[in-house]
Design an enzyme around this catalytic site. Structure first.
Site, mmCIF file in Angstrom:
data_model
loop_
_atom_site.group_PDB
_atom_site.id
_atom_site.type_symbol
_atom_site.label_atom_id
_atom_site.label_comp_id
_atom_site.label_asym_id
_atom_site.label_seq_id
_atom_site.Cartn_x
_atom_site.Cartn_y
_atom_site.Cartn_z
ATOM 1 N N CYS A 287 64.909 53.580 46.657
ATOM 2 C CA CYS A 287 63.877 52.950 47.486
ATOM 3 C C CYS A 287 63.123 54.035 48.255
ATOM 4 C CB CYS A 287 64.521 51.962 48.449
ATOM 5 S SG CYS A 287 63.351 51.302 49.657
ATOM 6 N N ASP B 196 25.231 33.535 43.869
ATOM 7 C CA ASP B 196 24.698 32.416 43.091
ATOM 8 C C ASP B 196 25.328 31.103 43.525
ATOM 9 O OD1 ASP B 196 24.407 34.274 39.968
ATOM 10 O OD2 ASP B 196 23.089 34.122 41.697
ATOM 11 N N ASP C 15 27.220 38.961 42.704
ATOM 12 C CA ASP C 15 26.186 38.036 42.210
ATOM 13 C C ASP C 15 26.714 36.623 42.078
ATOM 14 O OD1 ASP C 15 24.315 40.132 39.889
ATOM 15 O OD2 ASP C 15 24.533 40.098 42.060
ATOM 16 N N SER D 297 14.018 32.894 38.040
ATOM 17 C CA SER D 297 15.404 33.343 37.869
ATOM 18 C C SER D 297 16.081 32.458 36.827
ATOM 19 C CB SER D 297 16.131 33.317 39.203
ATOM 20 O OG SER D 297 15.884 32.100 39.848
ATOM 21 N N LEU D 298 17.370 32.534 36.759
ATOM 22 C CA LEU D 298 18.086 31.821 35.702
ATOM 23 C C LEU D 298 19.175 30.940 36.304
ATOM 24 C CD1 LEU D 298 18.625 34.840 33.293
ATOM 25 C CD2 LEU D 298 17.152 32.882 32.854
ATOM 26 N N CYS E 85 67.207 47.357 54.613
ATOM 27 C CA CYS E 85 66.031 48.207 54.349
ATOM 28 C C CYS E 85 64.950 47.856 55.361
ATOM 29 C CB CYS E 85 65.508 47.997 52.934
ATOM 30 S SG CYS E 85 63.968 48.894 52.622
ATOM 31 N N GLU F 1 20.968 37.134 24.491
ATOM 32 C CA GLU F 1 20.729 38.523 24.906
ATOM 33 C C GLU F 1 21.711 38.925 25.999
ATOM 34 O OE1 GLU F 1 16.871 38.296 26.660
ATOM 35 O OE2 GLU F 1 15.939 37.533 24.827
ATOM 36 N N GLU G 80 14.186 45.128 32.398
ATOM 37 C CA GLU G 80 15.174 45.556 33.379
ATOM 38 C C GLU G 80 15.286 47.078 33.337
ATOM 39 O OE1 GLU G 80 16.333 42.848 34.843
ATOM 40 O OE2 GLU G 80 18.125 43.448 35.949
ATOM 41 N N LYS H 62 18.565 31.687 25.430
ATOM 42 C CA LYS H 62 17.217 31.153 25.605
ATOM 43 C C LYS H 62 16.839 30.291 24.417
ATOM 44 C CE LYS H 62 15.781 35.324 28.075
ATOM 45 N NZ LYS H 62 15.032 36.595 28.041
ATOM 46 N N LYS I 150 27.878 33.582 32.971
ATOM 47 C CA LYS I 150 28.598 34.633 33.700
ATOM 48 C C LYS I 150 30.071 34.567 33.323
ATOM 49 C CE LYS I 150 25.106 35.741 36.560
ATOM 50 N NZ LYS I 150 25.117 35.710 38.006
ATOM 51 N N CYS J 70 64.147 53.351 52.243
ATOM 52 C CA CYS J 70 65.481 53.517 52.826
ATOM 53 C C CYS J 70 66.372 54.416 51.979
ATOM 54 C CB CYS J 70 66.152 52.166 53.027
ATOM 55 S SG CYS J 70 66.622 51.360 51.490
ATOM 56 N N GLU K 23 29.090 35.191 43.639
ATOM 57 C CA GLU K 23 29.305 34.554 44.922
ATOM 58 C C GLU K 23 27.967 34.161 45.541
ATOM 59 O OE1 GLU K 23 31.612 37.620 46.732
ATOM 60 O OE2 GLU K 23 33.048 37.467 45.081
ATOM 61 N N ARG L 117 10.279 43.022 41.057
ATOM 62 C CA ARG L 117 10.156 41.574 41.176
ATOM 63 C C ARG L 117 9.776 41.149 42.595
ATOM 64 N NH1 ARG L 117 15.253 37.759 39.762
ATOM 65 N NH2 ARG L 117 14.823 36.110 41.255
#
Ligand code: IVH
Length: 689
Positions: free
Chosen positions: A427, A46, A42, A91-92, A450, A125, A190, A309, A333, A430, A44, A148
């Site tokens: 390791c 947005d 979201d 939307s917001l 190695c 909220e 929602e 809000k 966010k 090796c 990205e 929506r």
């Protein structure tokens, strides 16, 4: 994020960028809304959307009627009836930092009168991560429910919504309530699924060999979009209601807070995790937003932020909208996305410096739109200090583009089956004993021979940031080391090409191309060779700084840490690391071997740039194959016109110059909202036709 994307220099660039953004936004909307299979998170998305909106605001001519900003952002599928919403489903606007939050408040202060400022209050909220639903009640009877959709029209999913048990079909839900139902009520909410129900559902699906959902939001969308409501009925969906859109024939509701109380009294599911703050108490609000961010993983439902809000509905109406976002609300966010998953195992990887890092093998989980299967655990102490055990439920985080990491275990969810982990003594590649130098957190495989270290070193050497050898990658590094062709980095320039031709899959053409790539890399500027050596703390940018002062690696070999320290941008840590590297005989011999094999180790000091500097102040990253410039020519061109060149895309990048087959840098630029231009646009920016 999105807010930091720089604006293109002029209207031409802006138009091209807007065109690009529209296509991107449409594509991602389609993946999200139509396919339920988003490719990016979201945040990205947005960022892209916000950049487009900002561009259209700056250049109103770019505002095309079909721009996705003209719609609220959705997609109406054809298989359901459509419902026209009583008002557009807005939307917001997003905020990503406490500063953004304060800036929003300052704007409200400017827009409101002094008297209003005195009464200003906010409702905070959770931002529920599910699917928006619009619910219609007539005389207290649930008559219609819709998604929506595109914001104007949604899909009619009444039958499916009727199956959701937390949604009352009659109001007031409690028959004993004295409240009379309103004549007409339309609310927005929602549909979501509790995290635990989601896990259980997916586990059962997996047992039955059926498809699991990637995240709770997809689950909600997928469940409500069933044509057979019988299927929906079997899904553990819930609903939170968060906005009264229309109330006719009910009490006067002057504030959002009171309308939520009213909806709750009617028996609609209103989330209890809601707070009200007066404007005087804005510090407390900010602290609450911050604290909520830290405890949001403990909530039974998924949230992707918090919504703030303005409480007064009168002020809301007065503040109105910009584009499709109300001025009176803000979605905050949290940085980076976190998720909870199971730590299946801990494995160790050997890096090119020999550092052995523990890595988490995870039950695959979706984090900001990407499936994460592994994450870093840094080092032995990190695991011990946090008491991370195999089998634990762990919180992982994917912040920006960095490798995901395990943040902490959730010990309260332990079953007793979890196992403690200890660093292996040898390791895994090796078999040499691993060493942890006193005072260091890292453990090393100190066997110079190695093979894994060498493979990683070769992989890095030939990589894009370094010598950029086309056709040479991890596969070739593994093969040539395993065949015994490569014992040190310079052996890349002495590969036995005739023997390689005899290897499976290495036909003449392929070998010729590979060989041509290796040969071409001999001419790279020396900062690339310096980068390619993989000296600790010397990446592409530091290497460039150093080679602006040392035009020969042979001179650099003799430099004292004090002299290096004099270079702007080079601190004692880097200086000491360079000295340490060149104090090892085999490393000095390596440079001499490069020189003997005609790999460029010295170059002439470049002439000081002259002429106009139209690119001054901009930082460019170049990626992919450009039509006429080679990578180095593009870099020289940018620098000659006063611009800066960086090796990797970040929030500080002004433009990504992308050519054919641009890869991860292009993805990253898109995610960060960095404008992407082609060679012609670069030339235009620099004032060349
Ligand atoms: S209010 C005009 N409140 O977030 C304001 N939205 O990015 C309309 N969402 O599509 C939205 N929790 O589905 C609001 N407490 C909440 C919310 C919320 C989740 C979703 C909503 C919307 C999206 C906007």
């Amino acid at each position: 994020m999105g807010s930091t994307a720089s604006t293109p220099a002029g209207p031409v660039e802006a138009a091209q960028r807007a065109e690009q953004l529209r296509a991107l936004v449409r594509y991602h909307q389609h993946r999200y809304y139509a396919l339920d299979d988003p490719e990016i998170g979201d945040q990205e998305f947005d960022a892209l959307f916000n950049e487009l909106r900002a561009l259209e605001a700056t250049y109103p001519d770019l505002h095309t009627p079909d721009s996705p900003t003209q719609r609220v952002g959705g997609y109406v599928a054809d298989r359901f009836e459509k419902t026209r919403h009583p008002a557009p489903m807005l939307s917001l606007a997003n905020a990503f930092s406490p500063e953004d939050l304060r800036a929003w408040r300052d704007r409200l202060h400017r827009l409101l009168s002094e008297e209003e400022r005195g009464r200003l209050a906010y409702v905070v909220e959770p931002k529920f991560d599910g699917l928006t639903v619009v619910l219609h009640y007539a005389d207290g009877i649930f008559t219609l429910g819709a998604t929506r959709g595109d914001g104007e029209n949604g899909e009619t999913i009444t039958a499916n919504l009727r199956t959701v048990r937390s949604l009352p079909l009659h109001l007031p839900a409690d028959q004993r309530s004295p409240l009379a139902p309103p004549a007409r009520l339309v609310v927005r909410g929602e549909a979501y699924v509790d995290k635990a129900d989601f896990e259980r559902f997916n586990a059962r699906q997996a047992e039955a060999g059926e498809r699991a959902y990637a995240n709770p939001r997809n689950f909600a969308a997928g469940s409500l979009r069933q044509l057979d409501s019988g299927i929906t009925a079997g899904r553990p969906l819930k609903i939170w209601v968060y906005q009264a859109l229309i109330v006719e024939g009910g009490p006067a509701l002057p504030s959002h807070w009171e309308s939520l109380a009213y909806l709750r009294d009617l028996g609609l599911p209103v989330c209890p995790d809601i707070r009200r703050f007066t404007d005087d108490d804005f510090d407390a609000l900010a602290a609450y937003v911050d604290a909520f961010g830290r405890r949001r993983h403990e909530l039974p439902y998924e949230v992707d932020g918090i919504v703030i809000k303005v409480d007064s509905l009168g002020m809301q109406a007065e503040l109105g909208f910009t584009g499709k976002d109300p001025r009176w609300a803000l979605a905050y966010k949290y940085a980076g996305e976190e998720a909870v998953t199971t730590l299946l195992d801990i494995v160790v990887n050997v890096g090119r410096t020999g550092a052995v890092t523990p890595n988490a093998v995870l039950e695959p989980v979706q984090v900001s739109g990407v499936v994460v299967k592994s994450a870093t655990l840094h080092n032995e102490d990190y695991i011990r200090d946090l008491d991370i055990r195999i089998g634990d439920k762990v919180v992982i985080k994917r912040a920006g583009e960095v490798i995901p990491k395990v943040l902490r275990p959730l010990p309260e969810l332990r079953t007793g089956e979890e196992r403690e982990w200890t660093m292996p003594e040898t390791c895994p590649v090796c078999g040499a004993a691993l060493v942890r130098p006193p005072g260091e957190a890292a453990t090393y495989c100190v066997n110079n021979a190695c093979p894994e270290q060498l493979v990683r070193a070769v992989e890095y050497f030939v990589g894009r940031e370094a010598m950029d050898i086309a056709g040479f990658g991890i596969k070739q590094a593994e093969l040539f080391v395993a065949q015994g062709y490569i014992h040190d980095l310079a052996d890349i320039y002495e590969l036995p090409w005739d023997d390689i031709r005899a290897l499976e899959g290495y036909g003449d053409k392929r070998v010729d191309n590979l060989r041509a790539g290796v040969e071409a890399s001999k001419e790279r500027p020396i900062h690339r060779l310096l980068t390619a050596l993989g000296i600790r703390f010397v990446g592409a940018v530091v290497a460039e700084l150093i080679t602006q002062h040392y035009h020969s690696l042979l001179d650099l070999m003799a430099a004292t840490p004090e002299a290096l320290n004099e270079i702007e941008g080079i601190g004692p840590k880097i200086a000491e690391s360079v000295r340490e590297y060149f104090s090892v005989d085999s490393n000095r011999a390596l440079i001499e071997k490069f020189a003997r094999l005609d790999v460029r180790v010295a170059e002439e000091a470049p002439a000081a740039p002259v002429g106009a500097q139209p690119l001054a102040g901009f930082t460019f990253v170049v990626t992919g194959t450009l039509p006429t410039f080679s990578r180095d020519e593009a870099h020289d061109f940018i620098k000659a016109h006063g611009g800066k060149v960086a090796g990797s895309v970040s929030g500080k990048t002004s433009y990504l110059v992308a050519g054919e087959s641009a890869g991860s840098k292009l993805d990253k630029a898109r995610q960060l909202g960095v404008p992407v231009i082609d060679e012609a646009e670069l030339r235009a920016l620099a004032g060349e036709a």
